[in-house]
Design a protein around this motif. Structure first.
Motif, PDB file in Angstrom:
ATOM      1  N   SER A  80       0.921  -1.188  -0.122  1.00 41.30           N
ATOM      2  CA  SER A  80       0.024   0.128  -0.005  1.00 41.30           C
ATOM      3  C   SER A  80       0.867   1.278  -0.093  1.00 41.30           C
ATOM      4  O   SER A  80       1.957   1.161   0.485  1.00 41.30           O
ATOM      5  N   ASP A  81       0.329   2.185  -0.533  1.00 39.07           N
ATOM      6  CA  ASP A  81       1.036   3.622  -0.625  1.00 39.07           C
ATOM      7  C   ASP A  81       0.307   4.746  -0.255  1.00 39.07           C
ATOM      8  O   ASP A  81      -1.073   4.622  -0.092  1.00 39.07           O
ATOM      9  N   ASN A  82       0.800   5.833  -0.196  1.00 40.83           N
ATOM     10  CA  ASN A  82      -0.051   7.227  -0.131  1.00 40.83           C
ATOM     11  C   ASN A  82      -0.236   7.914  -1.156  1.00 40.83           C
ATOM     12  O   ASN A  82       0.057   9.377  -1.103  1.00 40.83           O
ATOM     13  N   PHE A  97       0.359  -2.513 -21.954  1.00 42.19           N
ATOM     14  CA  PHE A  97       0.138  -1.150 -22.500  1.00 42.19           C
ATOM     15  C   PHE A  97      -0.880  -0.318 -22.263  1.00 42.19           C
ATOM     16  O   PHE A  97      -1.183   0.550 -22.869  1.00 42.19           O
ATOM     17  N   GLN A  98      -1.713  -0.666 -21.198  1.00 44.22           N
ATOM     18  CA  GLN A  98      -2.660   0.089 -20.623  1.00 44.22           C
ATOM     19  C   GLN A  98      -2.410   1.283 -19.452  1.00 44.22           C
ATOM     20  O   GLN A  98      -1.855   0.550 -18.597  1.00 44.22           O
ATOM     21  N   ARG A  99      -2.356   2.242 -19.743  1.00 42.53           N
ATOM     22  CA  ARG A  99      -1.945   3.537 -18.786  1.00 42.53           C
ATOM     23  C   ARG A  99      -2.807   4.575 -18.622  1.00 42.53           C
ATOM     24  O   ARG A  99      -3.657   4.882 -19.649  1.00 42.53           O
ATOM     25  N   GLY A 101       6.655   5.610 -18.643  1.00 41.54           N
ATOM     26  CA  GLY A 101       6.395   4.195 -18.463  1.00 41.54           C
ATOM     27  C   GLY A 101       5.538   3.728 -19.952  1.00 41.54           C
ATOM     28  O   GLY A 101       5.251   4.585 -20.526  1.00 41.54           O
ATOM     29  N   THR A 102       5.524   2.487 -20.071  1.00 46.30           N
ATOM     30  CA  THR A 102       5.023   1.780 -21.243  1.00 46.30           C
ATOM     31  C   THR A 102       3.697   1.068 -20.920  1.00 46.30           C
ATOM     32  O   THR A 102       2.833   0.938 -21.862  1.00 46.30           O
ATOM     33  N   GLY A 103       3.363   1.128 -19.496  1.00 49.24           N
ATOM     34  CA  GLY A 103       2.068   0.305 -19.298  1.00 49.24           C
ATOM     35  C   GLY A 103       2.220  -1.296 -19.343  1.00 49.24           C
ATOM     36  O   GLY A 103       1.029  -1.829 -19.529  1.00 49.24           O
ATOM     37  N   ILE A 104       3.491  -1.602 -19.063  1.00 53.44           N
ATOM     38  CA  ILE A 104       3.516  -3.192 -19.140  1.00 53.44           C
ATOM     39  C   ILE A 104       3.700  -3.620 -17.461  1.00 53.44           C
ATOM     40  O   ILE A 104       3.514  -4.715 -17.411  1.00 53.44           O
ATOM     41  N   GLY A 105       4.121  -2.793 -16.609  1.00 49.60           N
ATOM     42  CA  GLY A 105       4.515  -3.309 -15.437  1.00 49.60           C
ATOM     43  C   GLY A 105       3.433  -3.946 -14.693  1.00 49.60           C
ATOM     44  O   GLY A 105       3.679  -5.113 -14.116  1.00 49.60           O
ATOM     45  N   LEU A 106       2.345  -3.601 -14.655  1.00 47.79           N
ATOM     46  CA  LEU A 106       1.167  -4.202 -13.828  1.00 47.79           C
ATOM     47  C   LEU A 106       0.763  -5.453 -14.490  1.00 47.79           C
ATOM     48  O   LEU A 106       0.362  -6.613 -13.898  1.00 47.79           O
ATOM     49  N   GLY A 150      -4.232   7.250  -2.045  1.00 50.43           N
ATOM     50  CA  GLY A 150      -3.420   6.241  -1.918  1.00 50.43           C
ATOM     51  C   GLY A 150      -4.002   4.776  -2.633  1.00 50.43           C
ATOM     52  O   GLY A 150      -5.262   4.803  -2.731  1.00 50.43           O
ATOM     53  N   SER A 151      -3.121   3.756  -2.963  1.00 48.46           N
ATOM     54  CA  SER A 151      -3.693   2.471  -3.378  1.00 48.46           C
ATOM     55  C   SER A 151      -3.162   1.462  -2.732  1.00 48.46           C
ATOM     56  O   SER A 151      -2.002   1.590  -1.844  1.00 48.46           O
ATOM     57  N   ALA A 152      -3.793   0.458  -2.791  1.00 47.02           N
ATOM     58  CA  ALA A 152      -3.312  -1.001  -1.853  1.00 47.02           C
ATOM     59  C   ALA A 152      -3.534  -1.979  -3.062  1.00 47.02           C
ATOM     60  O   ALA A 152      -4.509  -2.522  -3.565  1.00 47.02           O
TER      61      ALA A 152
END
Ligand code: ADP
Length: 521
Positions: free
Chosen positions: A451-453, A469-471, A480-485, A508-510
């Motif tokens: 999790s982040d803030n 490739f969705q960002r 970024g290119t949208g491949i990370g997740l 933030g996200s978790a």
């Protein structure tokens, strides 16, 4: 007793003594007889020719439940107590055993009479009669009847009948097919079994189980049945195919047990059949679909790999010749030409990044390592080391709880943490990034939460961000290119887990993902 004949040789005294002796003998014989009668377990009642009770024994009093004195001179217990016939209908005087005996002129055996007691319970009696006749005389002088209490026997018989009836009904109405088998041959079958196998009862009763079995499954039960007969196991379960009367195949799940006589000798096998054809077909279809999916996925991955790999070469040519062009002819190009060439270089660089990302993505499936026990904490620490520069630059605080050992690929798990923490650093808000990695213990798996803030994500993008490739931002805002997740998703799924996000914009996200624990099936 015959009168002693007067003998001229006997004096009056001797005659009296003989009479006395004879009377003694008679009394003694009567007493002996009385003792025998009284010790009998069966009730005995003696009637005179007018069918009135003249004598009876102790057992009769006990069985009937009346003292003999009440019965003496009466027409027997049926005239004193409410009685019923064997079928439960009221007993009438004509039914009395003594009357029937006189009417038919024959001794009676096994007449069943019930005495209805005050509490509505019934004492059931089995009555036999016989005539009392003096030798040489045609007329009887009385009737003797013997009475035994058969209540317990009748109750046991009724319980047995009830239980047999219940069994018969259960046997016939059971949704499962049931049969009894002797020497491999059907000896009893129920309706459901006839329906499952498509035969009539008569057709099945003439056949052996092997005859209706699928040729390839004919012997699958042999070994286990031998063990059952040997007493090594009580029962066994199988899945095997049978051929129905119409020639079609039916898959059955069967349970077999052996019924033995009290002396342990095998009597018959009992088997319960359930038609599992639909489940078997669905399983087979699922297996085929799964194989097909695996094959087409592997094909696609191979294709992505080859395509991106082969694209690198012409791309290298474009960028190196553009750079050559700039170096050699840069001073001869005007402003526009320089700008266009810069676009080409930029485009080529981006394309190179995209191709590399695509290669990295396809490698998750094709180049993964075999799973080993991996302490999650060590992969997290490696990811933090790899991100040291970005963490220091942002002043971020990265903290974590104790993390379990899972079954997995350590390189890919490092990559997973690196992508998630990298994103948390990249998509930070105005405040200093605070990133925490927690773990929740679950049955057979563990759930990890990063999790982040940071800036958070709108709910409508929760699914899209995991696609290739969705960002949500252009590269000017965040690189970024949208491949990370997409890589994270592929890594988690390759490990048999799931990944999802919980987030609110500006809050933030978790990112949650699950991994099978070490030792889990
Ligand atoms: P990239 O980081 O290259 O854009 P990713 O696949 O890693 O690609 O992420 C996809 C999109 O998901 C990002 O563009 C961003 O909009 C959003 N995202 C990912 N992680 C976070 C995060 N921690 N906070 C907010 N948004 C995020």
């Amino acid at each position: 007793m015959n009168k002693p004949r007067r003998s001229p040789d006997l004096s009056a005294t001797a005659e009296r003594a003989a009479l006395q002796e004879a009377l003694e003998a008679l009394r003694e014989s009567e007493a002996r007889f009385r003792a025998v009668i009284d010790s009998a377990n069966e009730g005995i009642l003696v009637y005179d020719s007018a069918l009135r009770v003249t004598a009876g024994n102790a057992a009769a009093e006990r069985i009937i439940g009346l003292p003999l004195s009440d019965m003496l001179g009466k027409a027997g217990f049926t005239s004193l107590l409410p009685c019923v016939r064997e079928d439960g209908t009221p007993f009438v005087p004509e039914d009395r055993p003594t009357r029937i005996t006189v009417r038919t002129g024959k001794p009676l055996t096994g007449q069943i009479i019930g005495i209805v007691r005050g509490d509505r319970s019934v004492t059931w009696l089995d009555v036999n009669t016989g005539f009392l006749q003096r030798p040489g005389e045609r007329e009887f002088y009385g009737i003797v009847s013997t009475i035994s209490d058969v209540t317990a026997r009748r109750q046991a018989e009724r319980a047995l009948r009830d239980s047999e009836e219940r069994f018969r009904q259960t046997f016939q109405l059971a949704a499962s097919g049931i049969c009894e088998v002797v020497d491999g041959r059907f000896v009893r079958v129920n309706r459901s079994l006839c329906e499952i196998l498509g035969y009539t009862e008569d057709q099945l009763l003439g056949r052996t189980v092997k005859e209706v079995s699928h040729p390839q499954d004919r012997d699958v039960t042999d070994a286990e049945r031998t063990r059952i007969h040997a007493g090594e196991v009580d029962s066994a379960r199988f899945e095997k195919r049978y051929i129905r009367a119409d020639g079609t195949v039916v898959w059955c799940e069967i349970a077999i047990a052996l019924v033995r006589a009290p002396d342990g000798k095998p009597q018959y096998e009992i088997a319960v059949f359930d038609d599992v054809t639909e489940r078997k077909q669905a399983e087979a279809a699922l297996r085929t679909a799964h194989e097909e999916l695996k094959r087409s996925n592997a094909e696609l991955e191979q294709f992505a790999y080859v395509a991106s790999h082969d694209l690198q070469e012409p791309l290298r040519m474009v960028s190196s010749y553009t750079q050559l062009l700039m170096r050699r002819y840069g001073d001869r190009l005007d402003g526009d030409a320089m700008e266009f060439t810069a676009y080409i270089v930029d485009g080529a660089t981006r394309m190179k990044q995209l191709i590399e990302d695509l290669l990295a993505y396809s490698r998750v499936g094709t180049k993964g390592k075999e799973f080993r026990p991996v302490p999650v904490e060590s992969t997290l620490r490696r990811a933090i080391v790899n991100l040291r520069a970005a963490i220091e630059e942002s002043g971020a605080a990265v903290t974590y709880d104790a993390l379990p050992v899972v079954k997995g690929d350590d390189v890919q798990l490092t990559q997973l943490f690196q992508n998630l923490i990298g994103n948390a650093l990249k998509f930070r808000s105005a405040s200093v990034p605070r990133i925490h990695v927690a773990s929740i213990d679950r049955q057979g798996e563990c759930e990890v939460v990063v999790s982040d803030n940071g800036i958070g994500i709108e709910p409508q993008y929760f699914e899209r961000i995991f696609m290739v490739f969705q960002r949500l931002h252009n590269k000017g805002e965040y690189p970024g290119t949208g491949i990370g997740l997409a890589i994270c998703k592929k890594v988690v799924e390759r490990h048999g887990g799931r990944i999802w996000v919980e987030s609110k914009p500006d809050e933030g996200s978790a990112f949650h993902f699950t991994l099978p624990k070490e030792g889990a099936a």
